[in-house]
Design a protein around this motif. Structure first.
Motif, PDB file in Angstrom:
ATOM      1  N   VAL A 148       0.869  -1.177   0.000  1.00 13.90           N
ATOM      2  CA  VAL A 148       0.000   0.000   0.000  1.00 13.90           C
ATOM      3  C   VAL A 148       0.903   1.221   0.000  1.00 13.90           C
ATOM      4  O   VAL A 148       1.729   1.400   0.902  1.00 13.90           O
ATOM      5  CB  VAL A 148      -0.917   0.019   1.238  1.00 13.90           C
ATOM      6  CG1 VAL A 148      -1.800   1.263   1.222  1.00 13.90           C
ATOM      7  CG2 VAL A 148      -1.780  -1.233   1.283  1.00 13.90           C
ATOM      8  N   TYR A 204      -1.602   6.196  -2.950  1.00 14.14           N
ATOM      9  CA  TYR A 204      -2.752   5.336  -3.263  1.00 14.14           C
ATOM     10  C   TYR A 204      -2.545   4.485  -4.507  1.00 14.14           C
ATOM     11  O   TYR A 204      -2.846   3.298  -4.515  1.00 14.14           O
ATOM     12  CB  TYR A 204      -4.059   6.137  -3.421  1.00 14.14           C
ATOM     13  CG  TYR A 204      -4.296   7.187  -2.372  1.00 14.14           C
ATOM     14  CD1 TYR A 204      -3.989   6.958  -1.031  1.00 14.14           C
ATOM     15  CD2 TYR A 204      -4.810   8.433  -2.712  1.00 14.14           C
ATOM     16  CE1 TYR A 204      -4.201   7.923  -0.062  1.00 14.14           C
ATOM     17  CE2 TYR A 204      -5.029   9.407  -1.759  1.00 14.14           C
ATOM     18  CZ  TYR A 204      -4.720   9.154  -0.436  1.00 14.14           C
ATOM     19  OH  TYR A 204      -4.917  10.108   0.503  1.00 14.14           O
ATOM     20  N   LEU A 222      -4.173   4.481  -7.444  1.00 10.20           N
ATOM     21  CA  LEU A 222      -5.422   3.986  -8.029  1.00 10.20           C
ATOM     22  C   LEU A 222      -5.496   4.345  -9.510  1.00 10.20           C
ATOM     23  O   LEU A 222      -4.917   5.336  -9.963  1.00 10.20           O
ATOM     24  CB  LEU A 222      -6.625   4.588  -7.293  1.00 10.20           C
ATOM     25  CG  LEU A 222      -6.672   4.352  -5.775  1.00 10.20           C
ATOM     26  CD1 LEU A 222      -7.930   4.986  -5.191  1.00 10.20           C
ATOM     27  CD2 LEU A 222      -6.609   2.878  -5.445  1.00 10.20           C
ATOM     28  N   ARG A 277     -10.188   6.922  -0.662  1.00 10.80           N
ATOM     29  CA  ARG A 277      -9.188   6.420  -1.612  1.00 10.80           C
ATOM     30  C   ARG A 277      -8.175   5.518  -0.899  1.00 10.80           C
ATOM     31  O   ARG A 277      -7.767   4.492  -1.446  1.00 10.80           O
ATOM     32  CB  ARG A 277      -8.452   7.586  -2.282  1.00 10.80           C
ATOM     33  CG  ARG A 277      -9.329   8.413  -3.208  1.00 10.80           C
ATOM     34  CD  ARG A 277      -8.547   9.574  -3.801  1.00 10.80           C
ATOM     35  NE  ARG A 277      -9.429  10.521  -4.456  1.00 10.80           N
ATOM     36  CZ  ARG A 277      -9.030  11.665  -4.995  1.00 10.80           C
ATOM     37  NH1 ARG A 277      -7.744  11.992  -4.954  1.00 10.80           N
ATOM     38  NH2 ARG A 277      -9.889  12.477  -5.571  1.00 10.80           N
ATOM     39  N   GLN A 278      -7.797   5.913   0.323  1.00  8.03           N
ATOM     40  CA  GLN A 278      -6.858   5.076   1.058  1.00  8.03           C
ATOM     41  C   GLN A 278      -7.475   3.733   1.394  1.00  8.03           C
ATOM     42  O   GLN A 278      -6.801   2.700   1.359  1.00  8.03           O
ATOM     43  CB  GLN A 278      -6.417   5.795   2.337  1.00  8.03           C
ATOM     44  CG  GLN A 278      -5.277   5.114   3.062  1.00  8.03           C
ATOM     45  CD  GLN A 278      -4.059   4.920   2.167  1.00  8.03           C
ATOM     46  OE1 GLN A 278      -3.922   3.894   1.504  1.00  8.03           O
ATOM     47  NE2 GLN A 278      -3.186   5.909   2.122  1.00  8.03           N
ATOM     48  N   ALA A 338      -7.200   1.508  -1.580  1.00  5.94           N
ATOM     49  CA  ALA A 338      -5.851   0.944  -1.679  1.00  5.94           C
ATOM     50  C   ALA A 338      -5.675  -0.213  -0.686  1.00  5.94           C
ATOM     51  O   ALA A 338      -5.051  -1.233  -1.009  1.00  5.94           O
ATOM     52  CB  ALA A 338      -4.820   2.038  -1.411  1.00  5.94           C
ATOM     53  N   PRO A 366       1.067   5.116   4.610  1.00  6.19           N
ATOM     54  CA  PRO A 366      -0.252   5.173   3.975  1.00  6.19           C
ATOM     55  C   PRO A 366      -1.149   6.294   4.489  1.00  6.19           C
ATOM     56  O   PRO A 366      -2.143   6.613   3.835  1.00  6.19           O
ATOM     57  CB  PRO A 366      -0.855   3.804   4.308  1.00  6.19           C
ATOM     58  CG  PRO A 366      -0.201   3.399   5.577  1.00  6.19           C
ATOM     59  CD  PRO A 366       1.204   3.927   5.470  1.00  6.19           C
TER      60      PRO A 366
END
Length: 375
Positions: free
Chosen positions: A80, A84, A86, A139-140, A143, A160
């Motif tokens: 992680v 993020y 993504l 968003r975290q 992830a 993170p």
């Protein structure tokens, strides 16, 4: 059992050494936090475990396999990242599912695994959204879910929470701790935030300049720092440190006199104590007496700081304590709350054990009887 072992692991770039011959054994299901300032080598160490950096020397084992020559995808780890990572064009569902597609996991299991991972981080009602429609905390969690869905042998987390605000950090920190407990997966976590380290870790690895300074439980590191770097890095506020000298069991420095340090060698020394181990009183007296430099109301307490020579020293007073800058105050410091360090090396000094009294042991000696003696 799946743990991680580092044996004499070193990372060099030309003449610069980023990580110096570190050794560590991380147990199965253990949560270990690498803690230190920026540039100390903690992320480099994690990247070598992940396979994103090659060690210059040494061996890395995951489980019973030496993984130095394995590609990242073959190490059975999930990472992680701070940013993020993504895919903006994919929904939350597809972002979480992506590792399963890349690894060619049986497609019939994808939906159940994605929904299970999403439920663990409370994203079940957001699977249709895209990353731009989510908050930083959401968003975290995507992830995290993407790492969970892999069902890896080891989780690697590189700062993170650093992009989250203070309130989100607290809630996401609790979620990570609970997830690790539920999933029972070995977890290695990198941070520069000592509060994250102290609240999350089973053990903390404190790093500085590419070296391990101390490895231990949060309590061990807080209560018995191995050197002045650890003492000054751990704690909020950090441990007070003052340079002076010990003579006949008394530490002295300009404006400071602390007796009762029995068993410590005479000579230059650095004295440390934590803010909560001192008592604050108005007026002169105590081991330290000085005018108030600053005063901070913390809600549950009042932090009073004074300047002693070049050092700024803080003590925690009751929340009802009131004083103005410049008012005289005194700090009372018991020897039991003090830590003594070598002035040159910064290493912790332990007092010599008390000598047993000569003569035969007697029952009426009580607590002074040597351990194991019989009356």
């Amino acid at each position: 059992m799946v743990g991680v072992v580092l044996r004499n692991v070193t990372k060099r770039w030309g003449s610069f050494t980023g990580v110096h011959a570190v050794d560590l054994v991380i147990g199965d299901r253990e949560f270990v936090v690498f803690l230190g300032p920026s540039g100390c080598g903690k992320t480099t160490t994690m990247r070598m475990i992940a396979g994103l950096e090659d060690p210059s020397d040494g061996e890395i084992l995951i489980g019973d396999r030496v993984v130095n020559d394995l590609e990242p995808k073959d190490r059975d780890v999930a990472m992680v990242f701070q940013n993020y990572g993504l895919y903006p064009n994919l929904t939350v569902y597809e972002n979480i599912r992506f590792p399963l597609k890349v690894r060619r996991v049986d497609a019939s299991t994808h939906d159940a695994r994605v929904r299970k991972a999403a439920a663990m981080v409370e994203l079940g009602d957001l699977l249709h959204r895209r990353p731009k429609e989510l908050s930083g905390g959401q968003r975290q969690r995507v992830a995290l879910a993407r790492a969970i869905v892999r069902e890896p042998a080891v989780f690697l987390m590189d700062e993170p929470l650093s992009n989250l605000d203070a309130k989100l950090r607290v809630s996401t920190r609790a979620q990570i701790k609970n997830l690790q407990h539920e999933l029972k997966v070995t977890t290695i976590y990198v941070t520069h935030d000592q509060i994250e380290a102290m609240t999350l870790a089973d053990r903390v690895v404190v790093m500085n300049k590419g070296r391990f300074q101390q490895v231990g439980t949060p309590t061990e590191i807080y209560d018995r720092p191995a050197n002045t770097f650890v003492a000054g890095f751990i704690g909020s506020p950090a441990m007070n440190l003052m340079d002076g000298a010990v003579a006949a069991g008394v530490f002295e420095a300009p404006g400071v006199r602390v007796p009762g340090l029995v068993g410590y060698p005479d000579g230059p020394a650095t004295l440390g104590f934590r803010a909560e181990d001192a008592e604050v009183a108005a007026g002169p007296g105590g081991e330290i007496a000085a005018p108030v430099y600053s005063i901070e109301l913390l809600g549950d307490a009042t932090l009073v700081s004074v300047r002693v020579g070049p050092a700024l020293v803080a003590a925690r007073a009751p929340k009802t304590f009131r004083a103005e800058i410049g008012d005289p105050v005194s700090f009372r410091i018991g020897a039991a709350g003090c830590h003594v360090f070598d002035s040159a090396s910064g290493e912790r000094i332990e007092p010599a054990p008390a000598m047993a009294s000569p003569g035969p042991a007697r029952a009426d000696l009580g607590s002074t009887m040597p351990i194991g003696a019989t009356a």
